[in-house]
Design a protein around this motif. Structure first.
Motif, PDB file in Angstrom:
ATOM      1  N   GLU A   1       7.299   5.187   8.339  1.00  0.00           N
ATOM      2  CA  GLU A   1       6.325   5.381   7.256  1.00  0.00           C
ATOM      3  C   GLU A   1       5.668   4.056   6.870  1.00  0.00           C
ATOM      4  O   GLU A   1       6.357   3.068   6.636  1.00  0.00           O
ATOM      5  N   GLU A   2       4.353   4.100   6.745  1.00  0.00           N
ATOM      6  CA  GLU A   2       3.608   2.896   6.405  1.00  0.00           C
ATOM      7  C   GLU A   2       4.045   2.325   5.064  1.00  0.00           C
ATOM      8  O   GLU A   2       4.188   1.118   4.909  1.00  0.00           O
ATOM      9  N   ARG A   3       4.259   3.194   4.085  1.00  0.00           N
ATOM     10  CA  ARG A   3       4.594   2.687   2.744  1.00  0.00           C
ATOM     11  C   ARG A   3       5.843   1.808   2.770  1.00  0.00           C
ATOM     12  O   ARG A   3       5.956   0.839   2.029  1.00  0.00           O
TER      13      ARG A   3
ATOM     14  N   ILE B   1      -1.348  -5.025   1.014  1.00  0.00           N
ATOM     15  CA  ILE B   1      -0.808  -5.005   2.371  1.00  0.00           C
ATOM     16  C   ILE B   1      -0.690  -3.565   2.876  1.00  0.00           C
ATOM     17  O   ILE B   1      -0.050  -2.724   2.239  1.00  0.00           O
ATOM     18  N   HIS B   2      -1.340  -3.316   3.988  1.00  0.00           N
ATOM     19  CA  HIS B   2      -1.306  -2.002   4.633  1.00  0.00           C
ATOM     20  C   HIS B   2      -1.030  -2.174   6.115  1.00  0.00           C
ATOM     21  O   HIS B   2      -0.978  -3.296   6.619  1.00  0.00           O
ATOM     22  N   ASN B   3      -0.862  -1.036   6.817  1.00  0.00           N
ATOM     23  CA  ASN B   3      -0.924  -1.051   8.272  1.00  0.00           C
ATOM     24  C   ASN B   3      -1.720   0.162   8.704  1.00  0.00           C
ATOM     25  O   ASN B   3      -1.716   1.185   8.024  1.00  0.00           O
ATOM     26  N   ASN B   4      -2.392   0.044   9.820  1.00  0.00           N
ATOM     27  CA  ASN B   4      -3.565   0.881  10.058  1.00  0.00           C
ATOM     28  C   ASN B   4      -3.331   2.190  10.786  1.00  0.00           C
ATOM     29  O   ASN B   4      -2.375   2.373  11.530  1.00  0.00           O
TER      30      ASN B   4
ATOM     31  N   GLY C   1       0.796  -1.226   0.000  1.00  0.00           N
ATOM     32  CA  GLY C   1       0.000   0.000   0.000  1.00  0.00           C
ATOM     33  C   GLY C   1       0.829   1.276   0.000  1.00  0.00           C
ATOM     34  O   GLY C   1       1.932   1.317   0.530  1.00  0.00           O
ATOM     35  N   HIS C   2       0.269   2.294  -0.653  1.00  0.00           N
ATOM     36  CA  HIS C   2       0.821   3.668  -0.695  1.00  0.00           C
ATOM     37  C   HIS C   2       2.070   3.798  -1.571  1.00  0.00           C
ATOM     38  O   HIS C   2       2.467   2.850  -2.200  1.00  0.00           O
ATOM     39  N   ASN C   3       2.588   5.025  -1.604  1.00  0.00           N
ATOM     40  CA  ASN C   3       3.671   5.473  -2.493  1.00  0.00           C
ATOM     41  C   ASN C   3       3.054   6.051  -3.764  1.00  0.00           C
ATOM     42  O   ASN C   3       2.294   5.360  -4.407  1.00  0.00           O
TER      43      ASN C   3
HETATM   44 ZN    ZN Z   1      -2.633   2.232   4.263  1.00  0.00          ZN
END
Ligand code: ZN
Length: 472
Positions: free
Chosen positions: A313-315, A366-369, A299-301
């Motif tokens: 950073e989550e990404r 895949i992410h983290n919250n 997820g993200h970027n």
């Molecule tokens: Zn996310």
């Protein structure tokens, strides 16, 4: 005529309110809504049953007018009047109304790659339609147009997503004569020849295993359905006409686990491609992951995603977990494709599209919250998992329980969610949020290779289990 016009505004509570509709109606009384509890979606979804927050709404006045036969209006102003108990009164303009009496219907053709139709103006996503689909538009509110699907069904489309067809264009109507199926190797194609591109919707059911295809504007003249008896997936097809100009095709399937479908137009032929069950490896020493194609979406970027209290950073975490999982899956013989690497950024829509183009067996995002505003992450945190189509529910459940068991974090929930990466219909698609970036202890864990590996292993085991159970 018959359309309901609702006027509402917010003002000082405890007043008298009226609205005035151009030449149509003078000073119609409005009512102040009794203190109405409106759910704040954040707590309604992520909170407990008991602690659902409400937004106290007072001073909201509403009034209704039903358009009568013979009513005419062209940009007629709507005025509202608020009278305070102390006698002061205030008039203000609200907007305007036009009534279209033209006996010639307005027909539009969709012009963007995928057009979203909503359940109401500013409503939720309802239909996703390909370009060239024709719609009969019967009303407008603000920036949205109302498309008439049938006598009892509407959907709303944003201004600018379509082009007008010249007056005199036929309404979007067609008869459905012969339907046929064709085994194309890894999928079965259902052909529905139409005379124009009509709006449609595919609804999936897991038990019984079926796809129901609803076509608006279509009338059955279906005397023939030709079956390709070599198709391993289609069991039987029935048609029905639940309402005037609503045609429905029920395609019963031979799959316990459905692997995806795609619908598109070729000319005016509506095609529904239904994926066959992949040939999943058997045998004591062979992993069911062998030969499978898994699309991983970190997820993200270029956006950072959530950022933890010590700036993690989550990404970056998402990518680190995905890379570990990729190695584990490859060791088992799977082919892994990633929607992004370290450098490039890619939109949500392109991520889903990428998974469909590479014909992946599953898509795992895949992410983290982090939580929406107003929810206390110290009360609500842990593992959560999200899916959209019924075909993805089983995978979501397996991954969720594997993560819970391995990570020993609280259960933050398993959700149906309208998320772009989950909406892909061509394969089971799930989004996981194993831990919380915002909780200091979980952020510290997410930083370590050991914890990232724990997540990757749980996901690998879950995918392995899913393929094993999905053999039939
Ligand atoms: Zn996310």
């Amino acid at each position: 005529p018959g359309d309901v016009l609702e006027v509402s505004f917010r003002g000082t509570p405890g007043c008298q309110a009226y609205f005035h509709l151009g030449d149509l109606a003078e000073w119609i009384q409005m009512q102040e809504k009794s203190h109405q509890a409106q759910l704040y979606w954040g707590t309604a979804v992520f909170g407990n049953h008991s602690d659902v927050d409400t937004i106290e709404a007072s001073g909201i006045y509403t009034g209704v007018y039903i358009i009568q036969p013979g009513d005419t209006a062209t940009n007629q102003p709507i005025y509202c009047r608020l009278i305070h108990p102390n006698g002061q009164s205030l008039d203000f303009a609200y907007g305007d109304i036009s009534i279209d009496h033209s006996p010639v219907p307005k027909v539009a053709e969709l012009s963007t790659e995928t057009t979203v139709l909503r359940t109401g103006p500013n409503g939720v996503y309802y239909l996703f339609l390909p370009p060239g689909t024709k719609l009969h538009l019967t009303g407008r509110r603000g920036d949205f147009w109302r498309a008439k699907l049938s006598n009892s069904e509407d959907a709303w489309i944003a201004d600018g997503d379509f082009r007008w067809l010249p007056s005199g264009t036929l309404l979007p109507r067609s008869i459905v004569s012969t339907v046929r199926t064709e085994n194309r190797g890894c999928f079965t194609r259902v052909h529905i020849p139409l005379q124009q591109r009509l709006p449609f919707h595919v609804e999936q059911s897991v038990d019984p295993a079926e796809l129901r295809l609803r076509i608006w504007g279509a009338t059955a003249a279906t005397n023939w359905i030709r079956h390709d008896f070599t198709s391993p997936v289609v069991r039987e097809i029935r048609w029905s006409q639940p309402a005037r100009e609503v045609f429905e095709l029920t395609i019963r399937l031979n799959q316990k686990q459905q692997w995806g479908y795609a619908s598109h137009y070729d000319g005016t032929n509506l095609l529904l491609d239904i994926k066959h069950t992949p040939k999943i490896a058997r045998g004591l020493f062979r992993s069911p992951l062998k030969g499978r194609v898994v699309c991983l979406d970190p997820g993200h970027n270029p956006d950072l995603g959530a950022v933890g209290p010590t700036r993690l950073e989550e990404r970056k975490v998402n990518l680190a977990i995905a890379l570990k999982l990729k190695k584990l899956l490859e060791k088992k013989g799977a082919t892994v494709l990633m929607t992004r690497s370290d450098r490039q950024g890619i939109t949500l829509q392109s991520r889903a599209k990428f998974a469909a183009i590479v014909n992946a067996d599953v898509l795992l995002s895949i992410h983290n919250n982090a939580l929406p505003d107003g929810i206390n992450p110290f009360q609500h945190n842990g593992v959560s998992t999200y899916y959209y189509h019924p075909q993805s529910y089983h995978l979501a459940k397996i991954l969720h329980s594997r993560l819970l068991k391995t990570l020993k974090l609280p259960d933050h929930g398993l959700y149906y969610a309208n998320l772009a990466v989950c909406r892909v219909s061509q394969m089971p698609a799930v989004l996981v949020e194993p831990a919380f970036m915002m909780i200091p202890e979980q952020e510290a864990l997410l930083r370590t290779d050991k914890f990232q590996m724990k997540i990757a292993k749980a996901l690998m085991k879950g995918l392995e289990q899913f393929f094993k159970e999905g053999r039939r």
